[in-house]
Design a protein around this motif. Sequence first.
Motif, PDB file in Angstrom:
ATOM      1  N   LEU A 140       0.819  -1.211   0.000  1.00 22.44           N
ATOM      2  CA  LEU A 140       0.000   0.000   0.000  1.00 22.44           C
ATOM      3  C   LEU A 140       0.855   1.266   0.000  1.00 22.44           C
ATOM      4  CD1 LEU A 140      -2.944  -0.803   2.456  1.00 22.44           C
ATOM      5  CD2 LEU A 140      -3.040  -0.585  -0.023  1.00 22.44           C
ATOM      6  N   SER A 141       1.982   1.217   0.715  1.00 23.31           N
ATOM      7  CA  SER A 141       2.835   2.403   0.812  1.00 23.31           C
ATOM      8  C   SER A 141       3.465   2.778  -0.516  1.00 23.31           C
ATOM      9  CB  SER A 141       3.935   2.176   1.852  1.00 23.31           C
ATOM     10  OG  SER A 141       4.881   1.233   1.392  1.00 23.31           O
ATOM     11  N   THR A 142       3.536   1.847  -1.446  1.00 29.90           N
ATOM     12  CA  THR A 142       4.131   2.131  -2.754  1.00 29.90           C
ATOM     13  C   THR A 142       3.093   2.530  -3.796  1.00 29.90           C
ATOM     14  OG1 THR A 142       3.944  -0.169  -3.507  1.00 29.90           O
ATOM     15  CG2 THR A 142       5.929   0.414  -2.281  1.00 29.90           C
ATOM     16  N   MET A 143       1.829   2.512  -3.427  1.00 26.37           N
ATOM     17  CA  MET A 143       0.769   2.695  -4.414  1.00 26.37           C
ATOM     18  C   MET A 143       0.113   4.069  -4.355  1.00 26.37           C
ATOM     19  SD  MET A 143      -1.047  -1.036  -3.991  1.00 26.37           S
ATOM     20  CE  MET A 143      -2.574  -0.436  -4.707  1.00 26.37           C
ATOM     21  N   VAL A 144      -0.374   4.465  -3.185  1.00 21.45           N
ATOM     22  CA  VAL A 144      -1.255   5.626  -3.062  1.00 21.45           C
ATOM     23  C   VAL A 144      -0.526   6.775  -2.376  1.00 21.45           C
ATOM     24  CG1 VAL A 144      -3.478   6.458  -2.271  1.00 21.45           C
ATOM     25  CG2 VAL A 144      -3.204   4.047  -2.872  1.00 21.45           C
ATOM     26  N   GLY A 145      -0.538   7.951  -3.006  1.00 26.43           N
ATOM     27  CA  GLY A 145       0.145   9.111  -2.454  1.00 26.43           C
ATOM     28  C   GLY A 145      -0.816  10.124  -1.848  1.00 26.43           C
ATOM     29  N   ASN A 146      -0.246  11.039  -1.060  1.00 28.25           N
ATOM     30  CA  ASN A 146      -1.020  12.113  -0.435  1.00 28.25           C
ATOM     31  C   ASN A 146      -1.212  13.237  -1.451  1.00 28.25           C
ATOM     32  OD1 ASN A 146      -2.213  13.975   1.244  1.00 28.25           O
ATOM     33  ND2 ASN A 146      -0.644  13.879   2.823  1.00 28.25           N
ATOM     34  N   THR A 147      -2.017  12.961  -2.471  1.00 22.61           N
ATOM     35  CA  THR A 147      -2.192  13.892  -3.582  1.00 22.61           C
ATOM     36  C   THR A 147      -3.250  14.946  -3.315  1.00 22.61           C
ATOM     37  OG1 THR A 147      -3.690  12.261  -4.591  1.00 22.61           O
ATOM     38  CG2 THR A 147      -1.396  12.249  -5.313  1.00 22.61           C
ATOM     39  N   GLY A 148      -3.905  14.875  -2.154  1.00 23.19           N
ATOM     40  CA  GLY A 148      -4.914  15.852  -1.798  1.00 23.19           C
ATOM     41  C   GLY A 148      -4.392  16.894  -0.835  1.00 23.19           C
ATOM     42  N   TYR A 149      -4.310  16.539   0.446  1.00 19.95           N
ATOM     43  CA  TYR A 149      -3.901  17.490   1.475  1.00 19.95           C
ATOM     44  C   TYR A 149      -2.514  18.080   1.212  1.00 19.95           C
ATOM     45  CZ  TYR A 149      -7.861  16.095   4.347  1.00 19.95           C
ATOM     46  OH  TYR A 149      -9.128  15.877   4.818  1.00 19.95           O
ATOM     47  N   LEU A 150      -1.593  17.305   0.641  1.00 18.88           N
ATOM     48  CA  LEU A 150      -0.245  17.794   0.362  1.00 18.88           C
ATOM     49  C   LEU A 150      -0.036  18.099  -1.119  1.00 18.88           C
ATOM     50  CD1 LEU A 150       2.486  18.468   1.567  1.00 18.88           C
ATOM     51  CD2 LEU A 150       3.161  16.084   1.294  1.00 18.88           C
ATOM     52  N   HIS A 292       2.861  18.248 -17.392  1.00 19.18           N
ATOM     53  CA  HIS A 292       3.780  17.149 -17.116  1.00 19.18           C
ATOM     54  C   HIS A 292       4.383  17.290 -15.727  1.00 19.18           C
ATOM     55  CE1 HIS A 292       7.934  15.347 -17.348  1.00 19.18           C
ATOM     56  NE2 HIS A 292       7.192  14.320 -17.694  1.00 19.18           N
ATOM     57  N   LEU A 293       4.748  18.518 -15.345  1.00 16.90           N
ATOM     58  CA  LEU A 293       5.313  18.745 -14.017  1.00 16.90           C
ATOM     59  C   LEU A 293       4.295  18.429 -12.923  1.00 16.90           C
ATOM     60  CD1 LEU A 293       7.596  19.729 -12.197  1.00 16.90           C
ATOM     61  CD2 LEU A 293       6.769  22.072 -12.534  1.00 16.90           C
ATOM     62  N   VAL A 294       3.029  18.820 -13.138  1.00 17.25           N
ATOM     63  CA  VAL A 294       1.982  18.511 -12.147  1.00 17.25           C
ATOM     64  C   VAL A 294       1.875  17.009 -11.932  1.00 17.25           C
ATOM     65  CG1 VAL A 294      -0.490  18.605 -11.653  1.00 17.25           C
ATOM     66  CG2 VAL A 294       0.667  20.604 -12.608  1.00 17.25           C
ATOM     67  N   LEU A 295       1.889  16.235 -13.003  1.00 18.20           N
ATOM     68  CA  LEU A 295       1.784  14.781 -12.899  1.00 18.20           C
ATOM     69  C   LEU A 295       2.973  14.199 -12.141  1.00 18.20           C
ATOM     70  CD1 LEU A 295       0.524  13.898 -16.504  1.00 18.20           C
ATOM     71  CD2 LEU A 295      -0.828  14.092 -14.401  1.00 18.20           C
ATOM     72  N   VAL A 296       4.172  14.682 -12.432  1.00 20.26           N
ATOM     73  CA  VAL A 296       5.362  14.183 -11.746  1.00 20.26           C
ATOM     74  C   VAL A 296       5.301  14.524 -10.260  1.00 20.26           C
ATOM     75  CG1 VAL A 296       7.868  14.389 -11.551  1.00 20.26           C
ATOM     76  CG2 VAL A 296       6.809  14.249 -13.805  1.00 20.26           C
ATOM     77  N   LEU A 297       4.876  15.742  -9.939  1.00 20.80           N
ATOM     78  CA  LEU A 297       4.767  16.140  -8.531  1.00 20.80           C
ATOM     79  C   LEU A 297       3.752  15.271  -7.793  1.00 20.80           C
ATOM     80  CD1 LEU A 297       4.813  20.040  -8.873  1.00 20.80           C
ATOM     81  CD2 LEU A 297       6.659  18.570  -8.038  1.00 20.80           C
ATOM     82  N   GLN A 298       2.624  14.988  -8.414  1.00 25.08           N
ATOM     83  CA  GLN A 298       1.623  14.141  -7.775  1.00 25.08           C
ATOM     84  C   GLN A 298       2.137  12.708  -7.600  1.00 25.08           C
ATOM     85  OE1 GLN A 298      -0.435  15.919  -6.191  1.00 25.08           O
ATOM     86  NE2 GLN A 298      -2.426  15.669  -7.158  1.00 25.08           N
ATOM     87  N   MET A 299       2.852  12.208  -8.592  1.00 26.33           N
ATOM     88  CA  MET A 299       3.428  10.868  -8.463  1.00 26.33           C
ATOM     89  C   MET A 299       4.452  10.799  -7.343  1.00 26.33           C
ATOM     90  SD  MET A 299       3.954   9.388 -12.328  1.00 26.33           S
ATOM     91  CE  MET A 299       4.481  10.906 -13.139  1.00 26.33           C
ATOM     92  N   GLY A 300       5.144  11.914  -7.085  1.00 30.76           N
ATOM     93  CA  GLY A 300       6.198  11.929  -6.083  1.00 30.76           C
ATOM     94  C   GLY A 300       5.743  12.221  -4.675  1.00 30.76           C
ATOM     95  N   MET A 301       4.444  12.336  -4.437  1.00 37.43           N
ATOM     96  CA  MET A 301       3.942  12.606  -3.093  1.00 37.43           C
ATOM     97  C   MET A 301       4.177  11.411  -2.163  1.00 37.43           C
ATOM     98  SD  MET A 301       2.754  15.666  -2.774  1.00 37.43           S
ATOM     99  CE  MET A 301       4.035  16.254  -3.889  1.00 37.43           C
ATOM    100  N   PRO A 302       4.390  11.658  -0.871  1.00 49.49           N
ATOM    101  CA  PRO A 302       4.526  10.552   0.082  1.00 49.49           C
ATOM    102  C   PRO A 302       3.221   9.788   0.227  1.00 49.49           C
ATOM    103  CG  PRO A 302       4.386  12.653   1.232  1.00 49.49           C
ATOM    104  CD  PRO A 302       4.506  12.977  -0.231  1.00 49.49           C
ATOM    105  N   PRO A 303       3.242   8.623   0.860  1.00 45.73           N
ATOM    106  CA  PRO A 303       2.012   7.833   1.005  1.00 45.73           C
ATOM    107  C   PRO A 303       0.896   8.607   1.696  1.00 45.73           C
ATOM    108  CG  PRO A 303       3.922   6.508   1.552  1.00 45.73           C
ATOM    109  CD  PRO A 303       4.420   7.902   1.376  1.00 45.73           C
TER     110      PRO A 303
END
Length: 344
Positions: A140-150, A292-303
Motif C-alpha cells: 500500500l505504501s508504494t501505491m497511493v500518495g497524499n495527492t490531496g492534502y499535500l 507534465h510537471l503537475v503529474l510528476v509532482l503528484q506521483m512523487g507525493m509521500p504515502p
Amino acid sequence: MPVLQTLLPLYIPLVGWVTLGVILGRVLPRSVPERLGKFLFWIGVPASIMIFLRQADLTASVWLAPLVSWIAVLLGAALAVLWIKGQVYLAIGSSRSSRSSPRSISVSAKARTSGLKSHLSHWLSPQQLRQKPTQGSFLLSTMVGNTGYLGYPVALTLVGPQYFGWAVFYDTLGSTLAAYGLGVVLAAYFGMKSSRGRELLGALVKNPALWSFWVGLWLRTVTFPDAVELGLQGIAWLIIGLSLLLLGMRLSRIQSWRNVQQASVGLGIKMVLVPLILGYGLQFLGITGLPHLVLVLQMGMPPAFATLVIAEAYDLDRELTVTTLALGSVIILLTLPVWLWLFG
C-alpha cells in the motif's frame, strides 16, 4: 539558484504551517485535530476544489491525469511485489544453504552467510517476510500518495491555479479510487479482517471530494462579481493552510519510528522510481510543460494517510505504515528540488 527561488514560496508556508501543526498537535486536546479533519473532509477541501476549478484549464487532455495516476499505482505495486518476492527468495535460499552446508565449512564462508542474514534482517526476518499483513502494508505504501492534502498546495504553489485541474483529476479519479478500491481489495487479501470492506467502499462513494469535483465543473459556468471571486480565492487558500496545519497535527501523533530501513525501500519505489520512470516515459510520449510537471509532482507525493486508515481496518502492519508516513513527509522536502531540476 532558480530552483531555490521557486521552492522558497512553497517551503516557507509548507514548513511553517506543518511545524505549527506539530506544535499545536502536542498541546491541544486530541479532539481538535479530529474536528478540524472532519471540517476539512466534509466542507473545506470540497470547497477549495470547487473554487480552484473555476480557474483551471480543463482541456480534453486533462483526462490523461487519472490514467497516469492508475499507471503509477500499478507500477508501484508491481515493483513492490517484485522486491518482496526477491527478498523472500534470498531469505529462503540463504536458509537452505546454511542447513545444507557441511560442518567443515570455512570461517570466511560462515562469515559471508552470517553477513547475508544480517543484511536481510535489516529489512525483515524470513518469518516476517512471509507475514501477509507486513507485505500488505509495504504494498500500500508504494501505491497511493497524499495527492490531496499535500499534493494540492504543492501543485498550486509551484505550477499555479491554471493547471490545478490536472492535480484534481489525478487525485479524485486516480488516487482516491485506487485507495478505497484496489487498496481495500488488497488489504482484505493481505490483512486479518475482511468485514470492513463494505464500510470503506461506502466511504469512497460518500467521499465529498468526488462529489465536489462534479459540482465544481458545473459551477464553472456561473459568473460571480469580482469581489466575490476574490473572496472565494482567499477562502480556498486559507483551507490549503488549514490542510497543512492538520498534516502537522497528525504527524505530531506519530510515535513510532521503527522499521525506518524497511520504510525507506517502499518510499524509494513510491517517491523516486515511479515518478522517475513515468516522468521520462511521459516525455517520450510527448507530454511536456507544466501539465507534465503537475503529474510528476503528484506521483512523487509521500504515502497517503488513507493507507493508515486501511491498515488499521484490516490489521495490517501498523508500525510499518506509521513509519512510512512520517519518513515520507520529511523526504518530500528533498525530492521536490530534484523533480523541478529534471522536469521543471
